[in-house]
Scaffold this motif. Structure first.
Motif, mmCIF file in Angstrom:
data_model
loop_
_atom_site.group_PDB
_atom_site.id
_atom_site.type_symbol
_atom_site.label_atom_id
_atom_site.label_comp_id
_atom_site.label_asym_id
_atom_site.label_seq_id
_atom_site.Cartn_x
_atom_site.Cartn_y
_atom_site.Cartn_z
ATOM 1 N N LEU A 105 0.799 -1.299 0.115
ATOM 2 C CA LEU A 105 -0.056 0.032 -0.204
ATOM 3 C C LEU A 105 0.995 1.256 -0.124
ATOM 4 C CD1 LEU A 105 -2.680 -0.953 2.399
ATOM 5 C CD2 LEU A 105 -3.172 -1.021 0.048
ATOM 6 N N ALA A 106 0.374 2.237 -0.781
ATOM 7 C CA ALA A 106 1.081 3.490 -0.806
ATOM 8 C C ALA A 106 -0.267 4.675 -0.520
ATOM 9 C CB ALA A 106 1.970 3.975 -1.838
ATOM 10 N N PHE A 107 0.503 5.848 -0.127
ATOM 11 C CA PHE A 107 -0.334 6.894 0.105
ATOM 12 C C PHE A 107 -0.127 8.213 -0.182
ATOM 13 C CE2 PHE A 107 -1.272 3.557 3.337
ATOM 14 C CZ PHE A 107 -2.538 3.708 3.510
ATOM 15 N N ALA A 108 -0.796 8.993 -0.499
ATOM 16 C CA ALA A 108 -0.620 10.298 -1.125
ATOM 17 C C ALA A 108 -1.462 11.495 -0.749
ATOM 18 C CB ALA A 108 -0.497 10.493 -2.785
ATOM 19 N N ASP A 109 -1.289 12.618 -0.748
ATOM 20 C CA ASP A 109 -2.004 13.882 -0.224
ATOM 21 C C ASP A 109 -2.999 13.962 -1.208
ATOM 22 O OD1 ASP A 109 -3.180 16.301 0.204
ATOM 23 O OD2 ASP A 109 -1.522 17.256 0.952
ATOM 24 N N LEU A 144 0.717 4.485 13.742
ATOM 25 C CA LEU A 144 0.161 3.716 12.596
ATOM 26 C C LEU A 144 1.299 3.055 11.862
ATOM 27 C CD1 LEU A 144 -3.212 5.637 11.760
ATOM 28 C CD2 LEU A 144 -2.738 3.652 13.155
ATOM 29 N N GLN A 145 2.210 3.879 11.538
ATOM 30 C CA GLN A 145 3.370 3.501 10.807
ATOM 31 C C GLN A 145 4.019 2.135 11.567
ATOM 32 O OE1 GLN A 145 6.503 6.201 9.768
ATOM 33 N NE2 GLN A 145 5.002 7.720 9.539
ATOM 34 N N ALA A 146 4.132 2.400 12.815
ATOM 35 C CA ALA A 146 4.732 1.338 13.524
ATOM 36 C C ALA A 146 3.900 0.033 13.757
ATOM 37 C CB ALA A 146 5.169 1.672 15.009
ATOM 38 N N ALA A 147 2.798 0.116 13.641
ATOM 39 C CA ALA A 147 1.544 -0.651 13.906
ATOM 40 C C ALA A 147 1.347 -1.654 12.826
ATOM 41 C CB ALA A 147 0.193 -0.260 14.385
ATOM 42 N N PHE A 148 1.507 -0.880 11.271
ATOM 43 C CA PHE A 148 1.511 -1.823 10.147
ATOM 44 C C PHE A 148 2.515 -1.980 9.143
ATOM 45 C CE2 PHE A 148 -2.680 0.002 11.500
ATOM 46 C CZ PHE A 148 -3.456 -1.079 11.514
ATOM 47 N N SER A 149 3.588 -1.585 9.561
ATOM 48 C CA SER A 149 4.746 -1.776 8.483
ATOM 49 C C SER A 149 6.155 -1.587 9.272
ATOM 50 C CB SER A 149 4.543 -0.534 7.461
ATOM 51 O OG SER A 149 4.969 0.645 8.233
ATOM 52 N N GLU A 198 6.600 -0.216 3.789
ATOM 53 C CA GLU A 198 6.259 -1.520 2.997
ATOM 54 C C GLU A 198 5.184 -1.955 3.975
ATOM 55 O OE1 GLU A 198 7.615 -5.871 1.028
ATOM 56 O OE2 GLU A 198 8.885 -4.466 2.210
ATOM 57 N N ILE A 199 3.890 -1.362 3.418
ATOM 58 C CA ILE A 199 2.476 -1.708 4.055
ATOM 59 C C ILE A 199 1.946 -2.947 3.530
ATOM 60 C CG2 ILE A 199 0.261 -1.034 5.158
ATOM 61 C CD1 ILE A 199 1.890 2.031 4.813
ATOM 62 N N PRO A 200 2.059 -4.095 3.739
ATOM 63 C CA PRO A 200 1.304 -5.302 3.086
ATOM 64 C C PRO A 200 -0.182 -5.161 3.054
ATOM 65 C CG PRO A 200 2.679 -6.079 5.106
ATOM 66 C CD PRO A 200 2.418 -4.395 5.370
ATOM 67 N N LEU A 201 -0.742 -5.663 1.764
ATOM 68 C CA LEU A 201 -2.178 -5.500 1.331
ATOM 69 C C LEU A 201 -3.051 -6.070 2.432
ATOM 70 C CD1 LEU A 201 -1.503 -6.164 -2.242
ATOM 71 C CD2 LEU A 201 -1.748 -4.096 -1.358
ATOM 72 N N ARG A 202 -2.394 -7.064 3.128
ATOM 73 C CA ARG A 202 -3.409 -7.687 3.983
ATOM 74 C C ARG A 202 -3.816 -6.578 5.248
ATOM 75 N NH1 ARG A 202 1.786 -9.522 5.295
ATOM 76 N NH2 ARG A 202 2.453 -9.185 7.484
ATOM 77 N N HIS A 203 -3.075 -5.419 5.561
ATOM 78 C CA HIS A 203 -3.450 -4.698 6.645
ATOM 79 C C HIS A 203 -4.406 -3.461 6.048
ATOM 80 C CE1 HIS A 203 -0.540 -6.379 9.205
ATOM 81 N NE2 HIS A 203 0.586 -5.945 8.522
ATOM 82 N N GLU A 204 -4.721 -3.507 4.780
ATOM 83 C CA GLU A 204 -5.592 -2.450 4.229
ATOM 84 C C GLU A 204 -6.828 -2.208 5.110
ATOM 85 O OE1 GLU A 204 -8.089 -1.181 0.362
ATOM 86 O OE2 GLU A 204 -6.911 -3.119 0.082
ATOM 87 N N SER A 205 -7.694 -3.052 5.304
ATOM 88 C CA SER A 205 -9.284 -2.716 5.913
ATOM 89 C C SER A 205 -8.679 -2.015 7.386
ATOM 90 C CB SER A 205 -9.935 -3.763 6.045
ATOM 91 O OG SER A 205 -9.513 -4.932 6.491
ATOM 92 N N ASP A 206 -7.723 -2.638 8.177
ATOM 93 C CA ASP A 206 -7.568 -2.434 9.453
ATOM 94 C C ASP A 206 -6.804 -0.807 9.384
ATOM 95 O OD1 ASP A 206 -8.455 -4.834 10.660
ATOM 96 O OD2 ASP A 206 -6.627 -5.550 10.678
#
Length: 166
Positions: free
Chosen positions: A27-31, A112-117, A130-138
């Motif tokens: 997963l990746a994020f942008a403004d 959230l960075q620490a919790a999910f990646s 590197e945020i795994p796709l499996r974490h998307e919904s949470d």
């Protein structure tokens, strides 16, 4: 200036767009307030027919890898020569556009960075999350609880990452 990487001075919640970044398969994020315009700038530069056309693209949200600040027009192809974005040094080196996966380091709250990646380092381009796709919904649920407005747009995320021309 607020540094959201400092828990004592968190960045205020805002609007985010996210998606599956194919290059790193995460997963990746942008403004969300600037992502579409930045993507248009990237697409305009990448689709230029000539070097001159590419050099003249004005940018507000990204940098132009063949603009005068980064590429001396007197030492390169003439303005009327055909332009191929994949032949530009910064693109070949993976520096442009910058990896979209690095943005989470400044956009997401540190907890959230620490919790999910985990921060991951590339050999040449530095750190990204590197945020795994499996974490998307949470992760999306947690971001909403933090006050973020969030939407998904895989095409936009991958355009920001240069996947439309690489």
């Amino acid at each position: 200036m607020t540094n959201h990487l400092d828990p004592a001075h968190p960045q205020p919640a805002g609007k985010l767009v996210y998606g599956h970044a194919r290059l790193h398969d995460c997963l990746a994020f942008a403004d969300a307030d600037t992502a579409a315009e930045e993507a248009r700038e990237i697409a305009t530069i990448a689709s230029a027919a000539t070097w001159g056309e590419a050099r003249r693209v004005a940018t507000r949200y990204t940098w132009n890898p063949v603009g005068p600040e980064y590429h001396d027009p007197d030492e390169g192809p003439a303005d009327d020569e055909p332009f191929d974005i994949t032949e530009v040094g910064g693109v070949k080196d993976g520096d442009w556009p910058p990896m979209v996966t690095t943005r989470a380091l400044t956009l997401l709250p540190k907890d959230l960075q620490a919790a999910f990646s985990d921060p991951t380092e590339t050999a040449l381009n530095g750190y990204y999350l590197e945020i795994p796709l499996r974490h998307e919904s949470d992760l999306v649920a947690q971001l909403r609880e933090h006050g973020f407005e969030i939407s998904r747009d895989d095409d936009l995320i991958n355009l920001l990452d240069g996947r439309s021309f690489q």
